[in-house]
Write an enzyme that holds these catalytic residues in place. Structure first.
Site, PDB file in Angstrom:
ATOM      1  N   ASP A  11       0.857  -1.188   0.000  1.00 16.12           N
ATOM      2  CA  ASP A  11       0.000   0.000   0.000  1.00 16.12           C
ATOM      3  C   ASP A  11       0.888   1.231   0.000  1.00 16.12           C
ATOM      4  O   ASP A  11       1.731   1.383   0.881  1.00 16.12           O
ATOM      5  CB  ASP A  11      -0.878   0.029   1.255  1.00 16.12           C
ATOM      6  CG  ASP A  11      -2.000  -0.984   1.161  1.00 16.12           C
ATOM      7  OD1 ASP A  11      -2.272  -1.474   0.050  1.00 16.12           O
ATOM      8  OD2 ASP A  11      -2.606  -1.298   2.209  1.00 16.12           O
ATOM      9  N   ASP A 130     -13.883  -6.635  -4.839  1.00 12.45           N
ATOM     10  CA  ASP A 130     -14.035  -6.796  -3.395  1.00 12.45           C
ATOM     11  C   ASP A 130     -15.354  -7.514  -3.151  1.00 12.45           C
ATOM     12  O   ASP A 130     -16.420  -7.000  -3.491  1.00 12.45           O
ATOM     13  CB  ASP A 130     -14.025  -5.430  -2.695  1.00 12.45           C
ATOM     14  CG  ASP A 130     -12.650  -4.778  -2.768  1.00 12.45           C
ATOM     15  OD1 ASP A 130     -11.646  -5.512  -2.898  1.00 12.45           O
ATOM     16  OD2 ASP A 130     -12.582  -3.530  -2.703  1.00 12.45           O
TER      17      ASP A 130
END
Lengths: 252, 207
Positions: A11, A130
């Site tokens: 990230d 997701d």
């Protein structure tokens, strides 16, 4: 024979890696390029960078990061997060990324997948999904905006739609399993992997090397992604690969 | 000096950075006058065959590439750049290629003997060396990173330097005379890829 892939995910916010900084013991652990090199040396097959910058400046910085990573690394990498247009894709791919990952933007505008695949080829376009189990639906539902908003899409149907539009790979994250470290969501992975003709990356729930084995064997995944267990050194890419090799999985 | 032929459809950045890391003199250009000065060429390529051939032809580079090959200068096609070296491709309708190597570009089948095959062929696959070549000097096995949906169908076994097993035998490294190609991206294929690039540089430098 083709190998199963192990993919660490980083990230990146405003040009710096934001997870696990203090646990890594590298000289500059917050530097995405240093971390990328570290994972490369450990035998990572590929890397995913997720741009979680909130600002426009942060996104521009990400292009610099992509250039630096491309200059230093001799393994492929994917960049996702905040890619909303063909222009965004061009910027990231020209900077040296091998693939871009589309998530919310693809759901808001599925045509983006078609355009991207038409222009750069399917092999450049990853669609990230997701997924969360929905009792009412009796199946998994697709979420947007980092898992905040439910959509009307059932996961397998959306995966098939994405592939029909030209997605070359599906990055499938189980919101139910994510962060739990109890293993990948095998039923979800299997359902998607058997329903599409492109490779599927399992994501969410990795806790140990056995979980990777299950993702490949039961979950029918082509690749498996993890972040925290690698960042926090609970296991390493190398350890996972040694184990998989012992279990007869074809790995690099 | 190596020239990377820039026709707007390649991952130029990572190839050029790989050359930089190896301290190789290189230029990136689409202009014949500039390209002409080089001793060897790299033809990159990402995207669709038809678009690539259209752009090459429009830029006058098709005849230029044929000319440098006739002059015996080395040429290395990478990924789509390798596919362009062959006779024709069935991607998005039959399109003629550069015809520097014999063979046809066809879609990877999605089933082989009842087993389904994921397409694109994406990931690390090991090479089976088929024929000796200066391009593969010192390499007897290893993994390369593939990402493609089409592959070369050729009856000319001697042009196949290495293949990868993906249900079908995927030509991974090809070569004949001064024309070479890799289906995978050497600049993304770790040590093996860099070794191939180094061998190619040696070929260009005439070592």
């Amino acid at each position: 024979m083709i190998t199963k892939r192990i993919i660490p995910c980083l990230d990146v916010k405003e040009g710096r890696v934001v997870k696990g900084i203090q646990f890594l013991g590298l000289r500059d652990a917050g530097d995405p390029v240093e971390l990328a090199k570290f994972y490369d040396q450990e035998g990572a097959d590929e890397l995913v960078f997720l741009d979680i910058s909130a600002s426009h400046e942060g996104r521009k910085t990400m292009v610099d990061v992509v250039e630096q990573v491309a200059a230093q690394l001799a393994i492929p990498f994917t960049v996702g997060g905040g890619i909303n247009s063909l222009e965004d894709m061009k910027r990231i791919l020209r900077a040296g990324a091998d693939k871009v990952s589309l998530n919310t933007a693809a759901l808001l505008n599925p045509e983006l997948i078609t355009e991207g695949a038409g222009f750069f080829g399917s092999q450049c376009i990853v669609v990230a999904i997701d997924a969360k189990y929905d009792e009412e639906l009796g199946s998994w539902r697709v979420y947007t905006h980092g898992g905040r908003n439910a959509t009307e899409w059932e996961v397998v149907q959306w995966a098939q739609e994405a592939v029909k539009r030209g997605a070359g790979e599906i990055l499938l994250t189980s919101m139910d399993s994510d962060g739990e470290k109890n293993g990948f969501n095998l039923a979800l992975n299997k359902a998607v992997s058997e329903a599409v003709t492109v490779p599927v990356i399992a994501s969410g729930g990795a806790g140990n090397a056995e979980h990777f084995l299950a993702a490949f064997e039961e979950g029918k995944a082509d690749a498996a992604l993890a972040a925290s267990i690698f960042h926090y050194k609970e296991t390493s890419v190398k350890e996972v690969k040694v184990y998989l090799n012992q279990q007869g999985v074809n790995i690099r | 000096m190596i020239a990377i032929i820039d026709y707007g459809m390649g991952n130029l950045y990572s190839v050029s950075k790989a050359l930089e890391r190896m301290n190789v003199d290189y230029i990136v250009s689409h202009e014949e006058a500039v390209l002409e000065k080089a001793d060897g060429y790299i033809l990159p390529g990402v995207g669709a065959f038809k678009d690539a051939m259209a752009i090459l032809t429009e830029a006058g580079l098709t005849s230029f590439i044929q000319k440098i090959v006739a002059e015996d200068k080395p040429l290395l096609g990478i990924c789509l750049g390798m596919q362009l070296l062959f006779d024709e491709s069935e991607e998005n309708g039959l399109t003629k290629g550069l015809s520097l190597l014999p063979g046809k570009v066809v879609k990877i089948p999605d089933t082989i003997e009842g087993n389904s095959l994921k397409v694109p062929h994406m990931g690390w696959n090991d090479l089976n060396i088929r024929n000796q070549s200066p391009l593969l000097q010192g390499i007897d096995s290893g993994y390369a990173y593939f990402v493609h949906s089409y592959y070369i169908d050729t009856e000319q076994g001697d042009t196949l330097l290495a293949t990868a097993d993906y249900g079908v035998d995927v030509p991974a490294v090809v070569g004949k005379g001064n024309v070479y190609g890799t289906q995978f991206h050497p600049e993304k294929s770790s040590e093996l890829g860099l070794a191939i690039l180094k061998n190619y540089i040696k070929i260009v430098e005439g070592e």
